[in-house]
Design an enzyme around this catalytic site. Structure first.
Site, PDB file in Angstrom:
ATOM      1  N   GLU A   1       1.937  -6.232  13.482  1.00 28.61           N
ATOM      2  CA  GLU A   1       0.995  -6.664  14.556  1.00 28.61           C
ATOM      3  C   GLU A   1       0.155  -7.836  14.342  1.00 28.61           C
ATOM      4  O   GLU A   1      -0.102  -8.546  15.160  1.00 28.61           O
ATOM      5  CB  GLU A   1       0.029  -5.369  14.249  1.00 28.61           C
TER       6      GLU A   1
ATOM      7  N   ARG B   1       0.905  -1.372  -0.009  1.00 25.55           N
ATOM      8  CA  ARG B   1       0.192   0.038   0.007  1.00 25.55           C
ATOM      9  C   ARG B   1       0.833   1.346   0.057  1.00 25.55           C
ATOM     10  O   ARG B   1       0.244   2.308  -0.586  1.00 25.55           O
ATOM     11  CB  ARG B   1      -0.950  -0.011   1.137  1.00 25.55           C
TER      12      ARG B   1
HETATM   13  O1  PRP Z   1       3.873  -0.609  11.833  1.00 25.65           O
HETATM   14  P1  PRP Z   1       3.718  -2.330  11.493  1.00 25.65           P
HETATM   15  O2  PRP Z   1       3.257  -2.717  12.773  1.00 25.65           O
HETATM   16  O3  PRP Z   1       5.007  -2.897  10.861  1.00 25.65           O
HETATM   17  O4  PRP Z   1       2.584  -2.331  10.436  1.00 25.65           O
HETATM   18  C1  PRP Z   1       2.272  -1.535   9.277  1.00 25.65           C
HETATM   19  C2  PRP Z   1       2.526  -2.082   7.969  1.00 25.65           C
HETATM   20  O5  PRP Z   1       1.345  -3.262   7.907  1.00 25.65           O
HETATM   21  C3  PRP Z   1       0.698  -3.253   6.748  1.00 25.65           C
HETATM   22  O6  PRP Z   1       1.381  -3.839   5.865  1.00 25.65           O
HETATM   23  P2  PRP Z   1       1.178  -5.373   5.474  1.00 25.65           P
HETATM   24  O7  PRP Z   1       2.381  -5.989   6.076  1.00 25.65           O
HETATM   25  O8  PRP Z   1       0.097  -5.946   6.011  1.00 25.65           O
HETATM   26  O9  PRP Z   1       1.278  -5.451   3.856  1.00 25.65           O
HETATM   27  P3  PRP Z   1       0.540  -5.059   2.768  1.00 25.65           P
HETATM   28  O10 PRP Z   1       0.757  -3.350   2.616  1.00 25.65           O
HETATM   29  O11 PRP Z   1       1.212  -5.692   1.525  1.00 25.65           O
HETATM   30  O12 PRP Z   1      -1.018  -5.534   3.057  1.00 25.65           O
HETATM   31  C4  PRP Z   1       0.676  -1.781   6.404  1.00 25.65           C
HETATM   32  O13 PRP Z   1       0.853  -1.410   4.995  1.00 25.65           O
HETATM   33  C5  PRP Z   1       2.308  -1.389   6.928  1.00 25.65           C
HETATM   34  O14 PRP Z   1       3.324  -1.564   5.779  1.00 25.65           O
HETATM   35  N1  ADE Z   2      -4.431  -2.413  12.191  1.00 22.15           N
HETATM   36  C1  ADE Z   2      -3.855  -2.367  10.945  1.00 22.15           C
HETATM   37  N2  ADE Z   2      -4.739  -1.801  10.045  1.00 22.15           N
HETATM   38  C2  ADE Z   2      -4.210  -1.741   8.917  1.00 22.15           C
HETATM   39  N3  ADE Z   2      -2.943  -1.829   8.397  1.00 22.15           N
HETATM   40  C3  ADE Z   2      -2.204  -2.243   9.527  1.00 22.15           C
HETATM   41  N4  ADE Z   2      -0.970  -2.599   9.465  1.00 22.15           N
HETATM   42  C4  ADE Z   2      -0.662  -2.879  10.671  1.00 22.15           C
HETATM   43  N5  ADE Z   2      -1.761  -3.070  11.466  1.00 22.15           N
HETATM   44  C5  ADE Z   2      -2.523  -2.652  10.827  1.00 22.15           C
END
Ligand code: PRP
Ligand code: ADE
Length: 259
Positions: free
Chosen positions: A182, A145
């Site tokens: 998370e 994203r």
């Molecule tokens: O601060 P954090 O606890 O590290 O979480 C934040 C990350 O989690 C989500 O990505 P995700 O790993 O779900 O991947 P995506 O963007 O490919 O869906 C979001 O887009 C961040 O990159």
């Molecule tokens: N709660 C949350 N919602 C969306 N993106 C996330 N990445 C990590 N935690 C998230």
């Protein structure tokens, strides 16, 4: 002769060459240069008219969009002058999805923001405005994203874009970092040659939660020779204290959730 010249002036543009074919001598007798000037003027008028039509079509498109119901600002309830990120929240363009991707996680779904031209435009504009003072040389977007906001932001800042990808997606020589988030653990990679020594880098993602992903991204940027000038997020989940993992860097976040 003058009558012939007037007659030629009145023919439609597509017929001008035919008239010239039919009366080459006469036309040349009248005044070759004058004839050419007449053609030129007709062509010029044609171009002007087509530009006017295009402008009118574009204005119409803008009017329809503003008057329509498709944008964040377009419903009667929404006033562009009053726009704020808080309103964006109030309008629920960031959607809470419980138990995704795992039970117990309240997922912040940003897809409604992306679907709405005006909201997306505002997000990119605000990110641009707030990150411009950081004077960055390159934007690094975190998959997936972070790509969505990172690439248009790079264009607005007039710098290049570097993708930071999940394990196994980049084809060339890579630097690798593992991290916890998370809802699990993950690995990110960057191309070894993607950042020039000393370049000021802006790291972009949609959400700052625990900060695990962003901190791993910062480590990669520094290992690649860059200097982290700042990090930019659409959303920050304050209660997960991601800032603590990024204490040394300026952080921009447009929407902050306290709980
Ligand atoms: O601060 P954090 O606890 O590290 O979480 C934040 C990350 O989690 C989500 O990505 P995700 O790993 O779900 O991947 P995506 O963007 O490919 O869906 C979001 O887009 C961040 O990159
Ligand atoms: N709660 C949350 N919602 C969306 N993106 C996330 N990445 C990590 N935690 C998230």
């Amino acid at each position: 002769m003058e009558a012939l010249s007037v007659h030629i002036c009145r023919v439609p543009l597509f017929a001008v060459p035919k008239v010239y074919d039919a009366f080459p001598l006469a036309v040349e007798c009248v005044e070759r240069t004058r004839f050419m000037r007449t053609c030129g003027s007709i062509i010029y008028q044609g171009v002007q008219n087509s530009l006017k039509i295009r402008q009118a079509q574009h204005n119409n498109h803008l009017r329809n969009r503003k008057g329509g119901k498709r944008g964040f600002f377009n419903s009667k309830r929404r006033d562009p002058a009053q726009f704020s990120m808080e309103k964006l929240l109030a309008e629920a363009l960031v959607r809470d999805v419980p138990d995704f991707p795992k039970p117990g996680i309240l997922f912040k779904d940003i897809t409604p923001v992306l679907q709405d031209y005006d909201a997306l435009r505002q997000v990119i504009d605000k990110m641009t405005e707030q990150s411009r003072p950081l004077k960055v040389d390159v934007v690094v977007g975190i998959e997936a994203r972070g790509f969505i906001f990172g690439a248009p932001l790079a264009l607005e800042l007039e710098v290049g874009f570097v993708p930071l990808r999940k394990l196994g997606k980049l084809p060339y020589n890579r630097l690798v970092e593992e991290y916890a988030l998370e809802y699990g653990t993950n690995t990110v990679e960057i191309h070894t040659d993607s950042i020039k020594p000393g370049q000021r880098v802006l790291i972009v993602d949609d959400v700052l939660a625990t900060g695990g992903t962003a901190a791993a991204a910062a480590r990669l940027v520094e290992r690649a020779g860059g200097q982290v000038a700042g990090l930019c997020f659409l959303i920050e989940l304050d209660f997960l204290e991601g800032r603590k993992a990024l204490e040394n860097y300026p952080i921009i976040s447009l929407i902050r959730y306290q709980e």
